[in-house]
Design an enzyme around this catalytic site. Structure first.
Site, PDB file in Angstrom:
ATOM      1  N   ARG A 111       0.890  -1.163   0.019  1.00  0.00           N
ATOM      2  CA  ARG A 111       0.000  -0.064  -0.120  1.00  0.00           C
ATOM      3  C   ARG A 111       0.831   1.314  -0.021  1.00  0.00           C
ATOM      4  NH1 ARG A 111      -4.069  -2.958   3.987  1.00  0.00           N
ATOM      5  NH2 ARG A 111      -5.307  -3.897   1.953  1.00  0.00           N
ATOM      6  N   PHE A 122      -6.619  -1.847  -6.849  1.00  0.00           N
ATOM      7  CA  PHE A 122      -5.990  -2.894  -6.307  1.00  0.00           C
ATOM      8  C   PHE A 122      -5.093  -2.603  -5.127  1.00  0.00           C
ATOM      9  CE2 PHE A 122      -2.284  -2.990  -9.855  1.00  0.00           C
ATOM     10  CZ  PHE A 122      -2.011  -1.521  -9.577  1.00  0.00           C
ATOM     11  N   GLU A 123      -4.480  -3.576  -4.339  1.00  0.00           N
ATOM     12  CA  GLU A 123      -4.008  -3.386  -2.986  1.00  0.00           C
ATOM     13  C   GLU A 123      -5.125  -3.102  -1.847  1.00  0.00           C
ATOM     14  OE1 GLU A 123      -0.309  -4.556  -4.639  1.00  0.00           O
ATOM     15  OE2 GLU A 123      -0.501  -3.926  -2.669  1.00  0.00           O
ATOM     16  N   GLY A 124      -6.075  -3.511  -2.253  1.00  0.00           N
ATOM     17  CA  GLY A 124      -7.320  -3.164  -1.194  1.00  0.00           C
ATOM     18  C   GLY A 124      -7.723  -1.969  -1.825  1.00  0.00           C
TER      19      GLY A 124
END
Lengths: 600, 245
Positions: free
Chosen positions: A270, A408-410
């Site tokens: 993140r 992406f990445e949450g």
């Protein structure tokens, strides 16, 4: 030295909400040393020489071997091993330097995604959770690029809810293998990876486990490359595991530890995604500024128009602010790591523990960085006008490629929820004392406002007060929301988004003020005029955004006298002295236009 | 084989050029410095020679302490050690004399540098160094291969190319495409600060040249666009406004 480590270690993740940080406590990008600047230049040169001339070719996907060959070239320069310790064939750089590399390479479009997936989510689970044999076997090859890595977490029915995956691993009758069956999707680097970190549930476990799977183990098939809106040159596959036999020694960490691995690795992902977005934004605004200088309308270059200057200044300010927050956090992570190692902790564990400590900041930065990039590419298209909408111009790719970063990445929604969730959890655990500051705010709310002018002297005295108040506004709204909904607050996602915005803006505005204050201490006030303007612009932006978010939250759950009282409090806490922002933006924009690139 | 590569410390090619102190001094404020691009090619070729057949590379720069980051960049790219002659590089003769002295002491087989620096562009240093050492000096060299104690070179000449064979030692002023431009690798960057960087004091040289002042070219005037089919207007403007006809 030890004393220094101790003091630095005193800063805890999430503490920015309740603690006033001093400018001397933060790292600012202007403090990068000669070696780090050389690495930055190395990455810029690499993009200039190998990546930027080939963007069309990369995105065409006509040559599937191109991306892995570019990763090989990056490997030759050592760019795949920055975070890998020297004993495993890497260069053992600190986190701050790894962030700098990620930032610059963030301007690499599809390549940026390929390299960050390989070095981040591909390599790090093995590096941080692997046992000695696993690390010795895989890491040196990944650090040079001889082997490429991919990370297989997401499934068709399991995205944000990662622990709900259906992929299964069953121990074979002879006890020598786990047999994996299931389907994974959106696998970056899937088309050419040699090693996959695969998450699956053993038998009927509640939690995921992680496995190191080599392509040659068999039982792996793939769909064609996904057709995507952006990052078209990044290989993205659906991968099927059909009786894929994985030797038992390739279980990563312990059974059912997979979800924890996934979450912790994502913390790194993140903050790195955030800083890569900052790098992408810098390139985008530089490109747009040059176009604005060249493009003539009404007999003059459009860079001379106030409406265009606004966009340029606003993008640069947000980039500057986001960058300030990213390197503040990454230095905090390095400091925490050093303190853990000094206390005798194993390096891999210390790295993860340090990242976990600052997981709130990582989530904040992912959201902020990706949204700054979105703002910048959007205004980049606008500055280009009709040419911005043309698929022949550079803004087309910038605009399309930026969009995935909020997903992406949450997703940014998940990260906003996590930001608030983690803060509240730490408060409940007692590791973050929100209770006393929140009560102090309530008390202040009932008392007569302090109209007295401060006689404090120094840089940003009034602005720091506005910032402290901004944090109080966040605490006030959060405190009231918690009291109102108690355990049901998690059902009120809209309010959680509002709270997250207040916290994000507080963190970023504070980082910007502190950066400029520190810089003034180094270079003197005269040399930092524009940075000061940017800090002012950003602070106003942050206060206004927090005021709007706070208002929305308060009016959704409070009414009558309570609502009136809270709205009055909010007004008091989001009061900021008027400032001529138009002039400030013009000054910033004029300088950026003169330099023809993001110059700070 | 011992190779000496001479590097200049020059403003980045995108720098804005200003002068201060009554137009006698280049304003370095906000300017980023780099290895002279032609010198960069010379260095890249030296590194290739080292990789192919073994050599030691020394880089030399005539400059004050602020040039050390540039020198360390050269060490990162692949030089083994460095010499900095601690002096302001005032003119070509001064710089060449300092280089020649160090070259004499070091006994190099090959002295490479760019065809010119991109700041003051005199393009004279390689010639003077050759003269002072009594060895051949050839420029601009685009191809350089070593075969035993001789080198085969290709040189750009007016309207064509010249192929030469020359005995070592000699001086070459290099230019593209003598080698592929090199980006330092991480190992090189990390080892740069541990490689020897010797600082020597300059010898006194009176080159008889004194800078008086610099002058920037006049600012570009505004441009008027005339439709391609409007020759009448073009003639009118040339006659009555520009007054050149």
């Amino acid at each position: 030295m030890e004393a220094a480590v101790k003091t630095k270690n005193a800063i805890k993740g999430g503490e920015f909400l309740i603690r006033e940080t001093q400018a001397s406590e933060i790292f600012i990008p202007e403090e990068f040393n000669e070696e780090q600047l050389m690495i930055k230049q190395q990455c810029e040169d690499f993009l200039k020489k190998e990546i930027h001339p080939r963007l069309d070719e990369i995105d065409s996907m006509k040559h599937p071997e191109l991306m892995p060959s570019l990763l090989d070239k990056a490997g030759e320069l050592g760019l795949l091993g920055t975070s890998v310790p020297q004993e495993y064939g890497g260069f053992g750089m600190d986190f701050n330097t790894a962030m700098l590399v990620a930032e610059v390479l963030g301007a690499g479009h599809s390549f940026a995604v390929g390299i960050s997936a390989h070095t981040g989510i591909g390599t790090l689970p093995i590096l941080y959770y692997g046992n000695e044999e696993q690390k010795k076997k895989y890491i040196p090859k990944l650090a040079t690029g001889e082997w490429k890595a991919a990370y297989c977490l997401t499934e068709p029915d399991s995205g944000s809810d990662a622990n709900s995956g259906k992929t299964k691993a069953v121990l074979s009758a002879d006890g020598k293998h786990y047999v994996i069956n299931g389907q994974k999707m959106w696998i970056t680097n899937g088309g050419f990876a040699d090693v996959f970190v695969v998450f699956a549930k053993i038998d009927n476990d509640k939690n995921l486990s992680a496995f190191i799977v080599e392509k040659t183990f068999g039982g792996i098939t793939m769909n064609e490359e996904e057709k995507k809106m952006g990052i078209k040159g990044s290989s993205t596959r659906q991968i099927f595991f059909n009786d894929c036999k994985v030797p038992v020694e390739n279980l990563l960490s312990e059974r059912e530890n997979g979800f924890k691995i996934a979450v912790n690795i994502l913390n790194i992902g993140r903050i790195k995604l955030g800083v890569a977005a900052v790098g992408g934004s810098k390139m985008c605004v530089s490109t747009a500024v040059n176009y604005a200088k060249e493009r003539k309308q009404f007999g003059t270059s459009i860079a001379n128009f106030g409406a265009i200057k606004y966009k340029i200044a606003e993008a640069c300010t947000r980039i500057f602010a986001s960058e300030s927050a990213h390197y503040r956090a990454s230095q905090n992570i390095d400091d925490a790591y050093n303190a853990f190692v000094a206390g005798g902790m194993d390096a891999g564990k210390a790295r993860l523990k340090a990242l976990e400590e600052f997981a709130i900041e990582c989530a904040i930065l992912k959201v902020h960085g990706s949204e700054v990039l979105d703002y910048t590419v959007d205004e980049g298209v606008q500055i280009y006008g009709g040419m911005g909408f043309s698929a022949e111009g550079p803004m087309d790719r910038a605009y399309r490629d930026a969009r995935i970063n909020r997903i992406f990445e949450g997703t940014n929604e998940i990260n906003r929820l996590l930001t608030v969730d983690m803060i509240l959890k730490r408060a409940m655990k007692g590791t973050l004392d929100l209770m006393n500051p929140a009560m102090a705010v309530q008390k202040e709310l009932m008392s007569i406002p302090d109209f007295g002018a401060s006689d404090e002297e120094g840089v940003f005295v009034k602005e720091k007060k506005a910032l402290a108040n901004l944090k109080k506004a966040g605490l006030m709204v959060a405190g009231a929301a918690v009291q109102k909904f108690m355990m049901k607050l998690s059902d009120e996602q809209e309010i959680l988004m509002n709270l997250a915005d207040m916290m994000i803006e507080g963190y970023v505005a504070e980082s910007t003020l502190l950066r400029v204050e520190k810089l003034i201490g180094i270079r003197g006030e005269k040399a930092c005029e524009l940075q000061k303007e940017m800090a002012m612009i950003y602070l106003h932006h942050a206060v206004n955004k927090a005021a709007a978010a706070g208002r929305e939250a308060i009016t959704s759950f409070a009414d009558g006298d309570e609502q009136r009282l809270m709205l009055m409090g909010l007004k008091r806490f989001t009061k900021i002295d008027p400032y001529n922002l138009k002039e400030a933006r013009r000054k910033v924009a004029n300088y950026v236009i003169e330099k023809g690139a993001y110059p700070f | 084989m011992k190779i000496l590569v001479c590097i200049s410390h020059v403003p980045d090619t995108t720098s804005k050029i200003n002068f201060i102190d009554n137009n006698t001094k280049f304003d370095t404020n906000g300017v980023q410095f780099i290895i002279g691009p032609y010198d960069d090619y010379a260095l890249a070729r030296a590194v290739e020679l080292k990789e192919n057949s073994g050599a030691t590379i020394t880089v030399i720069n005539v400059g004050l302490v602020d040039t050390e980051p540039t020198i360390r960049k050269a060490l990162a790219i692949g030089a083994d050690d460095a010499i900095r002659v601690n002096a302001e590089p005032t003119d070509s003769f001064f710089v060449a004399t300092q280089i020649a002295e160090q070259a004499k002491a070091g006994g190099y087989d090959l002295i490479l540098m760019g065809r010119e620096s991109i700041d003051y562009n005199s393009g004279a240093v390689h010639g003077i160094v050759g003269e002072l050492l009594g060895i051949p000096s050839i420029s601009p060299v685009m191809k350089l291969d070593i075969e035993g104690s001789t080198a085969k070179l290709a040189r750009e000449i007016e309207g064509g190319k010249e192929y030469l064979e020359v005995n070592l030692p000699f001086v070459a002023g290099c230019q593209e495409p003598i080698a592929e431009w090199k980006i330092p690798n991480m190992r090189g960057i990390m080892s740069a600060r541990t490689k020897p960087l010797k600082v020597v004091e300059p010898s006194t040289v009176d080159s008889g040249v004194k800078l008086q002042k610099f002058e920037l070219p006049p600012a570009k005037g505004s441009v008027k666009m005339i439709a391609a089919d409007n020759v009448q207007e073009l003639v009118n403007l040339l006659k009555n406004e520009a007054k050149v006809l």
